[in-house]
Write a protein that holds these residues in place. Sequence first.
Motif, short mmCIF file in Angstrom:
data_model
loop_
_atom_site.label_atom_id
_atom_site.label_comp_id
_atom_site.label_asym_id
_atom_site.label_seq_id
_atom_site.Cartn_x
_atom_site.Cartn_y
_atom_site.Cartn_z
N THR A 39 0.90 -1.18 0.09
CA THR A 39 0.01 0.02 0.02
C THR A 39 1.02 1.16 0.10
OG1 THR A 39 -1.78 -1.18 1.34
CG2 THR A 39 -1.85 1.37 1.39
N GLN A 44 2.10 4.50 0.73
CA GLN A 44 1.80 5.60 1.93
C GLN A 44 1.80 6.93 1.32
OE1 GLN A 44 1.76 4.66 5.02
NE2 GLN A 44 1.89 2.53 4.31
N THR A 69 2.07 11.02 1.07
CA THR A 69 3.06 11.79 1.07
C THR A 69 2.52 12.80 2.09
OG1 THR A 69 3.89 11.44 -0.96
CG2 THR A 69 4.69 13.24 0.06
#
Length: 268
Positions: free
Chosen positions: A124, A126, A128
Amino acid sequence: MAPEAAARPTRAELRLAAREQSRAQRRGAARAATRTALLRVALPSVAALGVAAAAAITVHGEADQQRVQASGRLPQQTAADAAPDNAPGGAAAAQVTAAGDRAQASRGDARRPLAGAQPADAPTAQPTPAPAPEPVKPTVVMPVAQHGLGELFGEAGTHWANRHTGIDFPVDGGTQVMAVADGTIRTQWNPFYGYMSMLKMSDGTEVWYCHLRAYKIRKGPVKQGDVIAFVGSSGNSTGPHLHFEVRPAGSGPVDPLPWFLANGLDPR
């Protein structure tokens, strides 16, 4: 008299005899081939007979089963179950059915993916993190380098005819006084304010610097942060300090503290 010697065959006779013998051999081979072909056509092989018999028994059994089902005497059975266990046709049909099931299972296994070949779930992503907002830059600067206030706006005292019209920065005499924003400077003397510098900004607001000792810039345009004068105690003053007032365009003095705070600066 000696018996008469047997006459020896001539070459022509030998050739003729050889041709006759060759013709006889070819005729014999042709008759043998014809007999073999007739036997193959007329007499089917044992295997062919077995398959034909199995097919006939199967068809006959299915017909009997359909008749029984139509009469309601027996439940439906498969063709393989209807044939006797010891019937060669039933065994052959069962072998054919088993072979078909194995072939179908093999094709299903080929389509089923292996457990180890399953693709792994993609990680998955992440999100920002948003960049931290930059601190708000004040639109004005301090009139003196030192923070801290003395007398506040609106206070009453014996030194003013009415109430205090600005805020005081209690700093030493000679401290540099700076333009809080871009604007235009003008200067004058007043018996109450002493030596004064007035900075007019682009929106028409004026800020007054009072009780000065001396000027550095008497008039003209200045930039934010330029040194324009020095702190003193001229006019109605009890000691060195900078008296600072804010006067919006067409208005009298207002409290400078909220004005500083609204522009992103706390002078306290």
